[in-house]
Design a protein around this motif. Structure first.
Motif, PDB file in Angstrom:
ATOM      1  N   ILE A   1      -7.689   4.302  -0.659  1.00  0.00           N
ATOM      2  CA  ILE A   1      -7.429   2.841  -1.320  1.00  0.00           C
ATOM      3  C   ILE A   1      -6.471   2.834  -2.261  1.00  0.00           C
ATOM      4  CG2 ILE A   1      -8.969   1.359  -2.962  1.00  0.00           C
ATOM      5  CD1 ILE A   1     -11.609   2.495  -1.884  1.00  0.00           C
ATOM      6  N   GLY A   2      -6.053   3.884  -3.037  1.00  0.00           N
ATOM      7  CA  GLY A   2      -4.851   3.873  -3.751  1.00  0.00           C
ATOM      8  C   GLY A   2      -3.606   3.316  -3.257  1.00  0.00           C
ATOM      9  N   PHE A   3      -3.473   4.431  -2.109  1.00  0.00           N
ATOM     10  CA  PHE A   3      -2.091   4.210  -1.277  1.00  0.00           C
ATOM     11  C   PHE A   3      -2.031   2.854  -0.652  1.00  0.00           C
ATOM     12  CE2 PHE A   3      -1.899   8.458  -2.367  1.00  0.00           C
ATOM     13  CZ  PHE A   3      -0.477   8.777  -2.509  1.00  0.00           C
ATOM     14  N   GLY A   4      -3.291   2.475   0.053  1.00  0.00           N
ATOM     15  CA  GLY A   4      -3.201   1.460   0.945  1.00  0.00           C
ATOM     16  C   GLY A   4      -3.000   0.080  -0.158  1.00  0.00           C
ATOM     17  N   ALA A   5      -3.506   0.170  -1.184  1.00  0.00           N
ATOM     18  CA  ALA A   5      -3.553  -1.090  -2.154  1.00  0.00           C
ATOM     19  C   ALA A   5      -2.067  -1.359  -2.591  1.00  0.00           C
ATOM     20  CB  ALA A   5      -4.337  -0.842  -3.299  1.00  0.00           C
ATOM     21  N   VAL A   6      -1.567  -0.170  -2.745  1.00  0.00           N
ATOM     22  CA  VAL A   6      -0.084  -0.231  -3.321  1.00  0.00           C
ATOM     23  C   VAL A   6       0.962  -0.654  -2.065  1.00  0.00           C
ATOM     24  CG1 VAL A   6       1.846   1.305  -4.133  1.00  0.00           C
ATOM     25  CG2 VAL A   6      -0.346   1.454  -5.237  1.00  0.00           C
ATOM     26  N   PHE A   7       0.500  -0.236  -0.945  1.00  0.00           N
ATOM     27  CA  PHE A   7       1.378  -0.783   0.171  1.00  0.00           C
ATOM     28  C   PHE A   7       1.336  -2.040   0.428  1.00  0.00           C
ATOM     29  CE2 PHE A   7       1.539  -1.858   4.596  1.00  0.00           C
ATOM     30  CZ  PHE A   7       2.847  -1.204   4.942  1.00  0.00           C
ATOM     31  N   LEU A   8       0.195  -2.679   0.172  1.00  0.00           N
ATOM     32  CA  LEU A   8       0.038  -4.116   0.256  1.00  0.00           C
ATOM     33  C   LEU A   8       0.681  -4.812  -0.765  1.00  0.00           C
ATOM     34  CD1 LEU A   8      -1.388  -6.392   1.940  1.00  0.00           C
ATOM     35  CD2 LEU A   8      -3.340  -6.327   0.324  1.00  0.00           C
ATOM     36  N   GLN A   9       0.474  -4.281  -1.929  1.00  0.00           N
ATOM     37  CA  GLN A   9       1.251  -4.929  -3.312  1.00  0.00           C
ATOM     38  C   GLN A   9       2.857  -4.778  -2.867  1.00  0.00           C
ATOM     39  OE1 GLN A   9       0.172  -2.489  -6.609  1.00  0.00           O
ATOM     40  NE2 GLN A   9      -2.106  -2.758  -6.286  1.00  0.00           N
ATOM     41  N   ALA A  10       3.337  -3.790  -2.487  1.00  0.00           N
ATOM     42  CA  ALA A  10       4.698  -3.700  -2.304  1.00  0.00           C
ATOM     43  C   ALA A  10       5.328  -4.547  -1.249  1.00  0.00           C
ATOM     44  CB  ALA A  10       5.045  -2.158  -1.760  1.00  0.00           C
ATOM     45  N   LEU A  11       4.348  -4.770  -0.096  1.00  0.00           N
ATOM     46  CA  LEU A  11       4.699  -5.489   0.894  1.00  0.00           C
ATOM     47  C   LEU A  11       4.821  -7.059   0.463  1.00  0.00           C
ATOM     48  CD1 LEU A  11       5.354  -5.915   4.013  1.00  0.00           C
ATOM     49  CD2 LEU A  11       2.718  -6.025   4.287  1.00  0.00           C
ATOM     50  N   LEU A  12       3.878  -7.481  -0.092  1.00  0.00           N
ATOM     51  CA  LEU A  12       3.715  -8.872  -0.480  1.00  0.00           C
ATOM     52  C   LEU A  12       4.737  -9.175  -1.886  1.00  0.00           C
ATOM     53  CD1 LEU A  12       0.091  -9.366  -0.762  1.00  0.00           C
ATOM     54  CD2 LEU A  12       1.591 -10.462   1.036  1.00  0.00           C
ATOM     55  N   GLY A  13       4.929  -8.302  -2.692  1.00  0.00           N
ATOM     56  CA  GLY A  13       5.705  -8.247  -3.861  1.00  0.00           C
ATOM     57  C   GLY A  13       7.315  -8.225  -3.323  1.00  0.00           C
TER      58      GLY A  13
ATOM     59  N   ALA B   1     -16.234  -1.648   2.936  1.00  0.00           N
ATOM     60  CA  ALA B   1     -15.727  -1.337   1.512  1.00  0.00           C
ATOM     61  C   ALA B   1     -14.307  -1.014   1.423  1.00  0.00           C
ATOM     62  CB  ALA B   1     -16.616  -0.400   0.879  1.00  0.00           C
ATOM     63  N   VAL B   2     -13.909   0.170   2.176  1.00  0.00           N
ATOM     64  CA  VAL B   2     -12.496   0.705   1.973  1.00  0.00           C
ATOM     65  C   VAL B   2     -11.481  -0.547   2.209  1.00  0.00           C
ATOM     66  CG1 VAL B   2     -10.919   2.165   2.852  1.00  0.00           C
ATOM     67  CG2 VAL B   2     -12.978   3.011   2.319  1.00  0.00           C
ATOM     68  N   PRO B   3     -11.237  -1.294   3.344  1.00  0.00           N
ATOM     69  CA  PRO B   3     -10.255  -2.026   3.594  1.00  0.00           C
ATOM     70  C   PRO B   3     -10.382  -3.466   2.866  1.00  0.00           C
ATOM     71  CG  PRO B   3     -11.753  -2.229   5.477  1.00  0.00           C
ATOM     72  CD  PRO B   3     -12.267  -0.945   4.616  1.00  0.00           C
ATOM     73  N   LEU B   4     -11.694  -3.719   2.479  1.00  0.00           N
ATOM     74  CA  LEU B   4     -11.801  -4.913   1.573  1.00  0.00           C
ATOM     75  C   LEU B   4     -11.345  -4.430   0.010  1.00  0.00           C
ATOM     76  CD1 LEU B   4     -15.253  -6.260   2.311  1.00  0.00           C
ATOM     77  CD2 LEU B   4     -13.154  -7.418   2.773  1.00  0.00           C
ATOM     78  N   LEU B   5     -11.463  -3.384  -0.383  1.00  0.00           N
ATOM     79  CA  LEU B   5     -11.186  -3.088  -1.792  1.00  0.00           C
ATOM     80  C   LEU B   5      -9.434  -2.865  -1.420  1.00  0.00           C
ATOM     81  CD1 LEU B   5     -13.622  -0.185  -3.020  1.00  0.00           C
ATOM     82  CD2 LEU B   5     -13.113  -2.563  -3.829  1.00  0.00           C
ATOM     83  N   VAL B   6      -8.930  -2.490  -0.528  1.00  0.00           N
ATOM     84  CA  VAL B   6      -7.546  -2.485  -0.279  1.00  0.00           C
ATOM     85  C   VAL B   6      -6.940  -3.815  -0.602  1.00  0.00           C
ATOM     86  CG1 VAL B   6      -5.992  -1.989   1.271  1.00  0.00           C
ATOM     87  CG2 VAL B   6      -7.581  -0.303   1.106  1.00  0.00           C
ATOM     88  N   VAL B   7      -7.596  -4.689  -0.010  1.00  0.00           N
ATOM     89  CA  VAL B   7      -7.050  -6.177   0.122  1.00  0.00           C
ATOM     90  C   VAL B   7      -7.198  -6.655  -1.123  1.00  0.00           C
ATOM     91  CG1 VAL B   7      -7.276  -8.425   0.835  1.00  0.00           C
ATOM     92  CG2 VAL B   7      -7.410  -6.580   2.362  1.00  0.00           C
ATOM     93  N   ILE B   8      -8.308  -6.296  -2.001  1.00  0.00           N
ATOM     94  CA  ILE B   8      -8.774  -7.075  -3.242  1.00  0.00           C
ATOM     95  C   ILE B   8      -7.768  -6.418  -4.245  1.00  0.00           C
ATOM     96  CG2 ILE B   8     -10.336  -7.108  -5.045  1.00  0.00           C
ATOM     97  CD1 ILE B   8     -12.554  -7.201  -3.065  1.00  0.00           C
ATOM     98  N   ILE B   9      -7.485  -5.135  -4.360  1.00  0.00           N
ATOM     99  CA  ILE B   9      -6.739  -4.652  -5.460  1.00  0.00           C
ATOM    100  C   ILE B   9      -5.318  -5.028  -5.023  1.00  0.00           C
ATOM    101  CG2 ILE B   9      -6.221  -2.530  -6.518  1.00  0.00           C
ATOM    102  CD1 ILE B   9      -8.745  -1.502  -6.052  1.00  0.00           C
ATOM    103  N   GLY B  10      -5.048  -4.955  -3.617  1.00  0.00           N
ATOM    104  CA  GLY B  10      -3.391  -5.241  -3.461  1.00  0.00           C
ATOM    105  C   GLY B  10      -3.006  -6.670  -3.774  1.00  0.00           C
ATOM    106  N   LEU B  11      -4.026  -7.640  -3.495  1.00  0.00           N
ATOM    107  CA  LEU B  11      -3.758  -9.341  -3.799  1.00  0.00           C
ATOM    108  C   LEU B  11      -3.468  -9.167  -5.251  1.00  0.00           C
ATOM    109  CD1 LEU B  11      -5.991 -11.003  -1.537  1.00  0.00           C
ATOM    110  CD2 LEU B  11      -3.419 -10.591  -1.335  1.00  0.00           C
TER     111      LEU B  11
END
Length: 314
Positions: free
Chosen positions: A106-118, A172-182
Motif C-alpha cells: 500500500i505504501g509503495f503503491g500509493a506513493v507511485f500514484l502520488q508521484a505519477l499525478l503530482g 481493500a488494497v487497491p482502494l487504499l492505494v487510490v485513496i491515499i494516493g489521491l
C-alpha cells in the motif's frame, strides 16, 4: 608517428563507486543500519509465504483454542508460536510478516500514484503557466487545506457507503492505494512546479524550443530528469506517511479488515485486549510499524542531506 588515443570514459560502476552518494553512505553509520534493517524487513515481507510458520489466510491452520498465547519469553507460551497468538488463534509472527507485506504494498503503491499525478500536474503547471498553472495550483491549495488523514477518511467512508463493506474488504488494497494516493499528490506537484520554473528559463530548454521539439518531449525528456532529486527525497518521506495513513485508517475501521492482516488492522484487533493482559497482540505489530517508519524516515533524511547541493563537500 603514433596517434594518441583518448581514454575511454569511466563505466557507470566506476562513476557510482567514486560518487559522493556512496562516499557519504559509507561515512554514515545510521544510514547503513537503517538500510540494513529496511532490507531485512522488506525481504521478510516478500518471503512471508515461505518463511511464515502458518498462513493466516488459511482457516484450517487457525486454532481458536490457542488464542491469546503469550510470546516465548513469558510463562504459559507455546514454543510453536514464537511471538504468541492473537484473539483469533492466529500465529502473531505470521500475521506480522503478512501484514508488513500488505503495508509496504500500500505504501509503495500509493506513493507511485502520488508521484505519477503530482509530477504530471507539476510539469504542466510550471511549463505551460497561465490558466493551467492557476487552476492546478488552486486545486492543490484546496486539497492541502485539508489534512491527508481527513481526505482519506472522507473518501474511504464514501467508498464504503457506496459499494458496501463487503466489496470494500474484497478490494481493500487497491482502494487504499487510490485513496491515499489521491490525498497526497499536491506535495509532488508543488515541488516539481518550483523546479520546472527554475529549469525552463535555462539555455538547454531554449535550444530545445528552437529545434522545434514539442512541449511534451521538452517536459519529460529534458526538464524532468533535472527535477528527480527532490522527487526521490519526497518519495522516502511519503512512503512512511502512506504506511502511517494505512495504519490509521485500519485502526479507525476504514482500512484493511481484521481478516486481511496489515500492521494497522493487527494493532486494532488487539487494542481491546491490552487491559486484559494480552498486550503483545497490539504492541508487537505497533513496534514493527514504528521501526519500519523510523528507518524509512532516517534514510529520507540522509538522502535529503546528500542530494542538497548546498551541503556538498569535496
Amino acid at each position: 608517428m603514433t596517434i594518441p588515443t583518448t581514454a575511454a570514459p569511466p563505466s557507470r560502476w566506476v562513476r557510482f563507486r567514486d560518487s559522493y552518494l556512496l562516499h557519504s553512505f559509507r561515512r554514515d553509520l545510521i544510514a547503513q543500519i537503517s538500510l540494513l534493517i529496511f532490507i531485512v524487513m522488506v525481504a521478510a515481507a516478500v518471503l512471508a509465504p515461505w518463511i511464515s510458520p502458518t498462513d493466516p489466510y488459511d482457516l484450517a491452520q487457525i486454532d481458536i483454542l490457542s488464542s491469546e498465547l503469550p510470546p516465548f519469553w513469558i510463562d504459559g507460551s507455546d514454543p510453536y508460536y514464537l511471538l504468541g497468538t492473537d484473539a483469533q488463534g492466529r500465529d502473531l509472527l505470521s500475521t506480522i510478516l503478512y501484514g508488513t507485506r500488505v503495508s509496504l504494498i500500500i505504501g509503495f503503491g500509493a506513493v507511485f500514484l502520488q508521484a505519477l499525478l503530482g509530477v504530471c500536474f507539476g510539469l504542466m503547471a510550471g511549463y505551460l503557466g497561465g490558466r493551467v498553472d492557476a487552476f492546478l495550483m488552486r486545486l492543490a491549495d484546496i486539497q492541502l487545506s485539508f489534512s491527508t488523514l481527513m481526505v482519506a477518511i472522507i473518501v474511504g467512508a464514501l467508498v464504503k457507503a457506496i459499494f458496501g463493506g463487503a466489496t470494500f474488504s474484497d478490494y481493500a488494497v487497491p482502494l487504499l492505494v487510490v485513496i491515499i494516493g489521491l490525498a497526497e499528490w499536491p506535495q509532488y506537484a508543488r515541488t516539481v512546479r518550483a523546479s520546472v520554473l527554475a529549469e525552463k528559463s535555462k539555455e538547454y530548454v531554449d535550444a530545445a524550443r528552437i529545434m522545434g521539439l514539442k512541449s511534451r518531449r521538452i517536459m519529460f525528456r529534458h526538464i524532468l530528469p533535472n527535477t528527480l532529486s527532490p522527487i526521490f527525497v519526497i518519495s522516502t518521506v511519503q512512503i512512511a506517511n502512506a504506511i502511517i495513513s494505512e495504519a490509521a485508517l485500519s485502526f479507525l475501521g476504514l482500512g484493511m479488515p481484521e481478516t486481511q492482516p496489515s500492521l494497522g488492522s493487527l494493532i486494532k484487533s488487539g487494542f481491546d485486549y491490552i487491559q486484559s493482559g494480552s498486550w503483545w497482540i497490539t504492541l508487537l505489530p505497533g513496534a514493527v510499524l514504528v521501526v519500519l517508519v523510523l528507518v524509512i524516515n532516517l534514510l529520507g533524511d540522509w538522502l535529503r542531506d546528500v542530494l542538497n547541493p548546498r551541503l556538498y563537500k569535496n
